[in-house]
Design a protein around this motif. Structure first.
Motif, PDB file in Angstrom:
ATOM      1  N   SER A 121       6.525   4.956  37.499  1.00 50.31           N
ATOM      2  CA  SER A 121       6.189   5.293  36.117  1.00 50.31           C
ATOM      3  C   SER A 121       7.310   4.933  35.151  1.00 50.31           C
ATOM      4  O   SER A 121       7.135   4.996  33.935  1.00 50.31           O
ATOM      5  N   GLY A 122       8.476   4.575  35.688  1.00 57.74           N
ATOM      6  CA  GLY A 122       9.635   4.279  34.858  1.00 57.74           C
ATOM      7  C   GLY A 122      10.632   5.415  34.759  1.00 57.74           C
ATOM      8  O   GLY A 122      11.685   5.275  34.150  1.00 57.74           O
ATOM      9  N   ARG A 123      10.324   6.543  35.377  1.00 54.64           N
ATOM     10  CA  ARG A 123      11.209   7.716  35.298  1.00 54.64           C
ATOM     11  C   ARG A 123      12.467   7.489  36.138  1.00 54.64           C
ATOM     12  O   ARG A 123      12.397   7.034  37.271  1.00 54.64           O
ATOM     13  N   THR A 124      13.631   7.832  35.576  1.00 62.19           N
ATOM     14  CA  THR A 124      14.893   7.729  36.304  1.00 62.19           C
ATOM     15  C   THR A 124      15.275   9.089  36.880  1.00 62.19           C
ATOM     16  O   THR A 124      14.575  10.087  36.709  1.00 62.19           O
ATOM     17  N   SER A 125      16.422   9.139  37.512  1.00 60.18           N
ATOM     18  CA  SER A 125      16.927  10.392  38.077  1.00 60.18           C
ATOM     19  C   SER A 125      17.499  11.314  37.006  1.00 60.18           C
ATOM     20  O   SER A 125      17.796  12.475  37.288  1.00 60.18           O
ATOM     21  N   ILE A 126      17.656  10.811  35.776  1.00 58.40           N
ATOM     22  CA  ILE A 126      18.193  11.611  34.680  1.00 58.40           C
ATOM     23  C   ILE A 126      17.040  12.139  33.834  1.00 58.40           C
ATOM     24  O   ILE A 126      16.247  11.345  33.310  1.00 58.40           O
ATOM     25  N   PRO A 127      16.910  13.446  33.670  1.00 53.98           N
ATOM     26  CA  PRO A 127      15.802  13.997  32.890  1.00 53.98           C
ATOM     27  C   PRO A 127      15.736  13.410  31.475  1.00 53.98           C
ATOM     28  O   PRO A 127      16.753  13.323  30.782  1.00 53.98           O
ATOM     29  N   GLY A 128      14.545  12.966  31.107  1.00 56.46           N
ATOM     30  CA  GLY A 128      14.333  12.449  29.762  1.00 56.46           C
ATOM     31  C   GLY A 128      14.594  10.969  29.583  1.00 56.46           C
ATOM     32  O   GLY A 128      14.363  10.439  28.498  1.00 56.46           O
ATOM     33  N   VAL A 129      15.066  10.285  30.620  1.00 52.31           N
ATOM     34  CA  VAL A 129      15.402   8.858  30.506  1.00 52.31           C
ATOM     35  C   VAL A 129      14.446   8.041  31.367  1.00 52.31           C
ATOM     36  O   VAL A 129      14.305   8.293  32.567  1.00 52.31           O
ATOM     37  N   TRP A 130      13.827   7.046  30.731  1.00 48.10           N
ATOM     38  CA  TRP A 130      12.829   6.200  31.390  1.00 48.10           C
ATOM     39  C   TRP A 130      13.215   4.736  31.213  1.00 48.10           C
ATOM     40  O   TRP A 130      13.951   4.369  30.284  1.00 48.10           O
ATOM     41  N   LEU A 131      12.706   3.889  32.099  1.00 48.68           N
ATOM     42  CA  LEU A 131      13.007   2.462  32.065  1.00 48.68           C
ATOM     43  C   LEU A 131      11.722   1.640  32.075  1.00 48.68           C
ATOM     44  O   LEU A 131      10.705   2.074  32.621  1.00 48.68           O
ATOM     45  N   MET A 187       2.928  12.058  27.947  1.00 50.93           N
ATOM     46  CA  MET A 187       2.401  13.143  28.773  1.00 50.93           C
ATOM     47  C   MET A 187       3.498  14.131  29.149  1.00 50.93           C
ATOM     48  O   MET A 187       3.271  15.342  29.203  1.00 50.93           O
ATOM     49  N   ASP A 188       4.700  13.619  29.375  1.00 45.39           N
ATOM     50  CA  ASP A 188       5.826  14.495  29.682  1.00 45.39           C
ATOM     51  C   ASP A 188       6.126  15.416  28.502  1.00 45.39           C
ATOM     52  O   ASP A 188       6.402  16.611  28.684  1.00 45.39           O
ATOM     53  N   LEU A 189       6.060  14.871  27.296  1.00 51.04           N
ATOM     54  CA  LEU A 189       6.272  15.677  26.097  1.00 51.04           C
ATOM     55  C   LEU A 189       5.140  16.690  25.905  1.00 51.04           C
ATOM     56  O   LEU A 189       5.386  17.840  25.518  1.00 51.04           O
ATOM     57  N   VAL A 190       3.906  16.270  26.161  1.00 51.97           N
ATOM     58  CA  VAL A 190       2.771  17.192  26.068  1.00 51.97           C
ATOM     59  C   VAL A 190       2.956  18.366  27.023  1.00 51.97           C
ATOM     60  O   VAL A 190       2.716  19.536  26.678  1.00 51.97           O
ATOM     61  N   THR A 191       3.394  18.065  28.234  1.00 52.89           N
ATOM     62  CA  THR A 191       3.622  19.120  29.226  1.00 52.89           C
ATOM     63  C   THR A 191       4.685  20.100  28.744  1.00 52.89           C
ATOM     64  O   THR A 191       4.530  21.324  28.861  1.00 52.89           O
ATOM     65  N   GLU A 192       5.762  19.566  28.191  1.00 50.43           N
ATOM     66  CA  GLU A 192       6.829  20.428  27.662  1.00 50.43           C
ATOM     67  C   GLU A 192       6.330  21.276  26.506  1.00 50.43           C
ATOM     68  O   GLU A 192       6.597  22.486  26.437  1.00 50.43           O
ATOM     69  N   GLU A 193       5.604  20.667  25.595  1.00 51.90           N
ATOM     70  CA  GLU A 193       5.098  21.391  24.426  1.00 51.90           C
ATOM     71  C   GLU A 193       4.092  22.466  24.826  1.00 51.90           C
ATOM     72  O   GLU A 193       4.062  23.558  24.239  1.00 51.90           O
ATOM     73  N   THR A 194       3.287  22.180  25.819  1.00 48.85           N
ATOM     74  CA  THR A 194       2.321  23.169  26.301  1.00 48.85           C
ATOM     75  C   THR A 194       3.029  24.365  26.933  1.00 48.85           C
ATOM     76  O   THR A 194       2.666  25.523  26.703  1.00 48.85           O
ATOM     77  N   ARG A 195       4.053  24.079  27.728  1.00 47.25           N
ATOM     78  CA  ARG A 195       4.826  25.164  28.340  1.00 47.25           C
ATOM     79  C   ARG A 195       5.440  26.062  27.277  1.00 47.25           C
ATOM     80  O   ARG A 195       5.377  27.301  27.368  1.00 47.25           O
ATOM     81  N   ARG A 196       6.019  25.460  26.255  1.00 48.63           N
ATOM     82  CA  ARG A 196       6.644  26.242  25.198  1.00 48.63           C
ATOM     83  C   ARG A 196       5.601  27.046  24.415  1.00 48.63           C
ATOM     84  O   ARG A 196       5.863  28.187  24.004  1.00 48.63           O
ATOM     85  N   ALA A 197       4.429  26.444  24.203  1.00 45.79           N
ATOM     86  CA  ALA A 197       3.368  27.145  23.486  1.00 45.79           C
ATOM     87  C   ALA A 197       2.907  28.377  24.271  1.00 45.79           C
ATOM     88  O   ALA A 197       2.663  29.446  23.696  1.00 45.79           O
ATOM     89  N   VAL A 198       2.785  28.226  25.576  1.00 46.17           N
ATOM     90  CA  VAL A 198       2.387  29.355  26.424  1.00 46.17           C
ATOM     91  C   VAL A 198       3.444  30.449  26.372  1.00 46.17           C
ATOM     92  O   VAL A 198       3.128  31.646  26.262  1.00 46.17           O
ATOM     93  N   GLU A 199       4.712  30.060  26.448  1.00 47.50           N
ATOM     94  CA  GLU A 199       5.796  31.041  26.378  1.00 47.50           C
ATOM     95  C   GLU A 199       5.781  31.779  25.053  1.00 47.50           C
ATOM     96  O   GLU A 199       5.969  33.008  25.001  1.00 47.50           O
ATOM     97  N   ALA A 200       5.536  31.045  23.954  1.00 46.48           N
ATOM     98  CA  ALA A 200       5.487  31.666  22.626  1.00 46.48           C
ATOM     99  C   ALA A 200       4.294  32.610  22.505  1.00 46.48           C
ATOM    100  O   ALA A 200       4.389  33.686  21.900  1.00 46.48           O
ATOM    101  N   ALA A 201       3.159  32.196  23.082  1.00 43.36           N
ATOM    102  CA  ALA A 201       1.963  33.038  23.022  1.00 43.36           C
ATOM    103  C   ALA A 201       2.141  34.318  23.817  1.00 43.36           C
ATOM    104  O   ALA A 201       1.590  35.370  23.468  1.00 43.36           O
ATOM    105  N   ARG A 202       2.906  34.257  24.892  1.00 42.31           N
ATOM    106  CA  ARG A 202       3.129  35.444  25.719  1.00 42.31           C
ATOM    107  C   ARG A 202       4.136  36.401  25.094  1.00 42.31           C
ATOM    108  O   ARG A 202       4.117  37.604  25.374  1.00 42.31           O
ATOM    109  N   ALA A 203       5.007  35.882  24.268  1.00 45.12           N
ATOM    110  CA  ALA A 203       6.121  36.678  23.740  1.00 45.12           C
ATOM    111  C   ALA A 203       5.675  37.943  23.023  1.00 45.12           C
ATOM    112  O   ALA A 203       6.230  39.023  23.274  1.00 45.12           O
TER     113      ALA A 203
END
Length: 338
Positions: free
Chosen positions: A264-274, A301-317
């Motif tokens: 997919s282009g994902r490297t071993s460093i989080p957030g960095v793609w090739l 899709m990686d950003l969508v996943t992150e944003e969804t996780r944060r939205a769930v955390e905010a909704a639970r707060a």
């Protein structure tokens, strides 16, 4: 075009070739804030045209890239001239620093900086690069078909390359240069295909009236040739990734080096793609563009996943806060005998 950078983007794309622009196009169409940092030194600049790319066959490389830049801008993306000096990471994300002192923050980075061709040390070779000194039969074979082609030995793929060039012409000569003469099965294959093998180091290419006419050996012998195939050593343009711990390693093909990434282009460093030649040295324009598109979609899709996780955390707060308050009231009430 504006070189004014915002403070931060969803994605910073490093490299304005086919891979980088197609990745940026996918991200801009996904309504992401994206900027392409383009050093303006495409690998295929010396070529007359792009080949093997459906509906764009023969288009000058500069025209293809300009169309790509216009398309990225048409969806709100930016293309900014600049050379990236370093990419660093901290708890807040990624920072891309340019050679002119500008910096920009990024949630994700797509590296599509390509590679550099290191040519054999033969006089005159670089001056003819992309004209009558070529490297890839799929890029240039049709244009030089039926001409006298020389193949300069330069690595483990040499015999494979000579046999491949035989598809476009029946006049192929392999110059062993600084390598040993082929033996055994390889020698048998070359002989069976009518490929002449010339031992001895190559000193220079001979040019008359701005046309290559032959190859001069170190002993002075001139072998007439119209085209010289001189495979390069392909070196990833990735020095700016060293602070992240991403360093070039030898490519399994023996063609040079690359920065490893998953499909997919994902490297071993989080957030960095090739995408493109920085990780896949053999990719032509079409595969490089496709890799950029795929990486762009994967990053979104990686950003969508992150944003969804944060939205769930905010909704639970609020529920968590309410539960804590209720427990506190119950404990207080019990203490007062309620």
């Amino acid at each position: 075009m504006t070189d004014q950078l915002m403070d931060g983007y969803d994605v910073v794309v490093i490299g304005g070739g086919a891979a980088g622009l197609n990745g940026a196009l996918m991200l801009a169409r996904a309504r992401r804030s994206v900027v392409v940092i383009d050093a303006g030194s495409p690998r295929n600049a010396p070529a007359d045209g792009v080949h093997g790319l459906l509906a764009r066959e023969g288009m000058p490389p500069a025209e293809l890239l300009e169309r790509g830049r216009e398309e990225v801008r048409g969806y709100g993306g930016q293309v900014v001239a600049g050379t990236v000096e370093t990419v660093t990471r901290d708890d807040a994300g990624l920072t891309v620093a340019l050679a002119d002192g500008r910096t920009v923050r990024a949630r994700r980075v797509l590296v599509a900086s390509g590679l550099t061709d290191e040519l054999p040390d033969v006089a005159g070779l670089r001056d003819r690069w992309g004209r009558d000194v070529v490297h890839c039969p799929y890029c240039h074979g049709w244009e030089v078909r039926d001409q006298a082609v020389g193949v300069l030995a330069n690595g483990p793929m040499t015999v494979h390359g000579a046999l491949l060039w035989r598809q476009w012409t029946d006049d192929v000569t392999l110059f062993t240069h600084t390598m040993a003469e082929p033996t055994g099965e390889q020698a048998e294959q070359l002989a069976a295909r009518g490929i002449r093998v010339v031992p001895g180091e190559v000193a220079s290419v001979e040019v008359v009236d701005d046309r290559l006419v032959g190859v001069r050996l170190a002993d002075g012998t001139l072998i007439a040739r119209q085209i010289l195939a001189a495979p390069s050593r392909m070196v990833a343009r990735a020095g700016f990734l060293s602070d992240l711990g991403l360093h070039p390693v030898a490519h399994p093909s023996g063609m040079g080096d690359h920065i490893p990434a998953d499909p997919s282009g994902r490297t071993s460093i989080p957030g960095v793609w090739l995408a493109g030649n920085v990780t896949d040295p053999s990719a032509q324009v079409g595969p490089a563009a496709a890799a950029g598109a795929n990486a762009g979609a994967q990053i979104n899709m990686d950003l969508v996943t992150e944003e969804t996780r944060r939205a769930v955390e905010a909704a639970r707060a609020p529920f968590s806060a309410a539960s804590e308050s209720q427990v506190s009231e119950l404990v207080t009430g019990n203490r007062h005998g309620l």
